[in-house]
Design a protein around this motif. Sequence first.
Motif, PDB file in Angstrom:
ATOM      1  N   ASP A 197       0.972  -1.186  -0.067  1.00 48.74           N
ATOM      2  CA  ASP A 197      -0.020  -0.025   0.166  1.00 48.74           C
ATOM      3  C   ASP A 197       0.954   1.364   0.007  1.00 48.74           C
ATOM      4  OD1 ASP A 197      -1.960   1.634   0.003  1.00 48.74           O
ATOM      5  OD2 ASP A 197      -2.478   1.562   2.218  1.00 48.74           O
ATOM      6  N   PHE A 198       1.439   1.184  -1.269  1.00 49.45           N
ATOM      7  CA  PHE A 198       2.439   2.603  -1.046  1.00 49.45           C
ATOM      8  C   PHE A 198       2.121   3.431  -2.385  1.00 49.45           C
ATOM      9  CE2 PHE A 198       4.521  -0.915  -3.186  1.00 49.45           C
ATOM     10  CZ  PHE A 198       4.880  -0.451  -4.489  1.00 49.45           C
ATOM     11  N   PRO A 199       2.335   4.723  -2.527  1.00 50.56           N
ATOM     12  CA  PRO A 199       1.992   5.622  -3.599  1.00 50.56           C
ATOM     13  C   PRO A 199       2.659   4.805  -4.885  1.00 50.56           C
ATOM     14  CG  PRO A 199       2.644   6.869  -1.849  1.00 50.56           C
ATOM     15  CD  PRO A 199       2.844   5.489  -1.434  1.00 50.56           C
ATOM     16  N   ARG A 200       2.075   4.807  -6.162  1.00 47.32           N
ATOM     17  CA  ARG A 200       2.718   4.317  -7.356  1.00 47.32           C
ATOM     18  C   ARG A 200       3.231   5.939  -7.747  1.00 47.32           C
ATOM     19  NH1 ARG A 200       1.191   0.050  -4.287  1.00 47.32           N
ATOM     20  NH2 ARG A 200       1.094  -1.682  -5.747  1.00 47.32           N
ATOM     21  N   SER A 201       4.103   6.360  -7.185  1.00 51.93           N
ATOM     22  CA  SER A 201       4.613   7.744  -7.353  1.00 51.93           C
ATOM     23  C   SER A 201       6.153   7.846  -7.169  1.00 51.93           C
ATOM     24  CB  SER A 201       3.866   8.683  -6.514  1.00 51.93           C
ATOM     25  OG  SER A 201       4.364   9.969  -6.426  1.00 51.93           O
ATOM     26  N   TRP A 202       6.495   8.925  -7.866  1.00 48.22           N
ATOM     27  CA  TRP A 202       8.076   9.204  -7.392  1.00 48.22           C
ATOM     28  C   TRP A 202       8.325   9.927  -6.046  1.00 48.22           C
ATOM     29  CZ3 TRP A 202      11.643   7.251 -10.271  1.00 48.22           C
ATOM     30  CH2 TRP A 202      11.561   7.336 -11.674  1.00 48.22           C
ATOM     31  N   SER A 203       7.059  10.072  -5.490  1.00 45.09           N
ATOM     32  CA  SER A 203       7.129  10.530  -3.967  1.00 45.09           C
ATOM     33  C   SER A 203       7.766   9.539  -3.162  1.00 45.09           C
ATOM     34  CB  SER A 203       5.637  10.838  -3.664  1.00 45.09           C
ATOM     35  OG  SER A 203       4.641   9.756  -3.337  1.00 45.09           O
ATOM     36  N   ILE A 204       7.687   8.289  -3.358  1.00 41.37           N
ATOM     37  CA  ILE A 204       8.350   7.285  -2.370  1.00 41.37           C
ATOM     38  C   ILE A 204       9.636   7.434  -2.214  1.00 41.37           C
ATOM     39  CG2 ILE A 204       6.521   5.835  -2.726  1.00 41.37           C
ATOM     40  CD1 ILE A 204       8.413   3.977  -4.432  1.00 41.37           C
ATOM     41  N   LYS A 215      10.167  14.613 -13.534  1.00 42.39           N
ATOM     42  CA  LYS A 215       8.651  14.107 -13.889  1.00 42.39           C
ATOM     43  C   LYS A 215       7.910  14.197 -12.431  1.00 42.39           C
ATOM     44  CE  LYS A 215       7.410  12.316 -17.229  1.00 42.39           C
ATOM     45  NZ  LYS A 215       6.893  13.110 -18.268  1.00 42.39           N
ATOM     46  N   TYR A 216       8.594  14.040 -11.297  1.00 43.97           N
ATOM     47  CA  TYR A 216       7.767  14.324 -10.348  1.00 43.97           C
ATOM     48  C   TYR A 216       7.335  15.759  -9.883  1.00 43.97           C
ATOM     49  CZ  TYR A 216       6.977  14.674  -5.042  1.00 43.97           C
ATOM     50  OH  TYR A 216       6.483  14.746  -3.828  1.00 43.97           O
ATOM     51  N   LEU A 217       7.938  16.678 -10.522  1.00 41.06           N
ATOM     52  CA  LEU A 217       7.734  18.186 -10.450  1.00 41.06           C
ATOM     53  C   LEU A 217       6.567  18.459 -11.377  1.00 41.06           C
ATOM     54  CD1 LEU A 217      11.266  19.608  -9.516  1.00 41.06           C
ATOM     55  CD2 LEU A 217       9.379  19.412  -8.079  1.00 41.06           C
ATOM     56  N   GLY A 218       6.439  17.558 -12.201  1.00 42.60           N
ATOM     57  CA  GLY A 218       5.292  17.656 -13.423  1.00 42.60           C
ATOM     58  C   GLY A 218       6.015  18.433 -14.723  1.00 42.60           C
ATOM     59  N   TYR A 219       7.208  18.290 -14.920  1.00 41.78           N
ATOM     60  CA  TYR A 219       8.152  18.969 -15.989  1.00 41.78           C
ATOM     61  C   TYR A 219       8.496  17.915 -16.945  1.00 41.78           C
ATOM     62  CZ  TYR A 219       8.621  22.724 -12.571  1.00 41.78           C
ATOM     63  OH  TYR A 219       8.324  23.716 -11.694  1.00 41.78           O
ATOM     64  N   SER A 220       8.902  18.166 -17.933  1.00 45.92           N
ATOM     65  CA  SER A 220       9.514  17.358 -19.183  1.00 45.92           C
ATOM     66  C   SER A 220      10.993  16.933 -18.724  1.00 45.92           C
ATOM     67  CB  SER A 220       9.551  18.149 -20.448  1.00 45.92           C
ATOM     68  OG  SER A 220      10.156  17.257 -21.256  1.00 45.92           O
ATOM     69  N   LEU A 221      10.976  15.613 -19.222  1.00 42.57           N
ATOM     70  CA  LEU A 221      12.317  15.171 -19.244  1.00 42.57           C
ATOM     71  C   LEU A 221      13.316  16.166 -19.836  1.00 42.57           C
ATOM     72  CD1 LEU A 221      11.830  11.261 -19.798  1.00 42.57           C
ATOM     73  CD2 LEU A 221      12.442  12.278 -17.546  1.00 42.57           C
TER      74      LEU A 221
END
Length: 368
Positions: A160-167, A196-202
Amino acid sequence: MRANPIRLILAALVALSLVAAACAEEESGAGPADCEAGQTDGDLNIYNWAEYIDPELVDAFAAQFGLEVTVDVYDSNEAMQPIISAGNSGYDLIVPSDYMVGILIEGEDIQELNKDAIPNLSNISPDFSDLVYDPAGDYSVPYQWGTTGIAVDTAVVGTDFPRSWSIIFDGAFADQFSGQISLLNDPRETLGAALKYLGYSLNTTDEGELEEAKNLVIEARGRVAAFDTDQSDELLTTGETVIAHGYSGDMFTQFLETEDPGRYFYFVPEEGGTRWIDNMAIPFDAPNPCSAHTFINWILEADNGAALSNWNYYSTPNQAALDGLDEDLLAFVNDPAVIPGGVGSLESIQDTGDFEINFTDAFIEAVG
């Protein structure tokens, strides 16, 4: 009539200049090597990513063509590129990623291919034609493709962890696993993850956005056990880390070598991540370009292409090899849980031109 000595000297100088120009053209890789299909011109020296080809496959090629084959490895495109660009590397074949192919072409660091010596180019899927970094495929041949994401030891982190770069980048979650997280030792990939975590382009060329990403990596550095590309998968399965940034095939093959593969989970975060294509290319001053052409053609055979993917568990651009892929590889590649954000969340790293040095400098500062 007696020859004029001054004219003779001038003629000799002109001849020498023409020879020098011809040599320079040959060394710069201005034209394709004069090779025929199946021709070899010496032992083969390959410069590749670590654990990217089955040693038995290399041995099979060497035995079939009566050559010695040496494989040296690198852990990032940025580590490989200056060695090739400097010349006299001794390598006949390299495996640069998509954006790096464009950089190497622009720098005249790789040579134009002799496509007549690679008849198995017809096995490449049409999906891998007209690629932005080498539209006509004159300098490179797709080798493997995959994604970059996160692998997790669910026995420690749970499910049960976020499927996100936040981890990795959000201390509210990641601090509980401080010292048990790894990031890739790769400027574009690791800064790209933060972007990507910040919502920007690579592929941002905005200095402010890159600065934010750099600072995010700096903040994460205190909880990172290692910036490691070659061993990120092994660090995870040996228990040294529990969250690892890494490449899809590396992670999945490592899972399969454990007693409980189901304990580990790989995914591309929902914010998106990298879809990359690695390619075969020949350095401009390769000592044995015909052997390199023959290897490229050989690895594009259906059976050899399937054997390559079945060993490293990356997806193949070789359409003829698809029927030979293992069922568990196909299940992994086609599992929608691997890309929760959907294929539209994936982005390919592209050459940002003069801005590339900003990524390198930012990464050096970020990792300390």
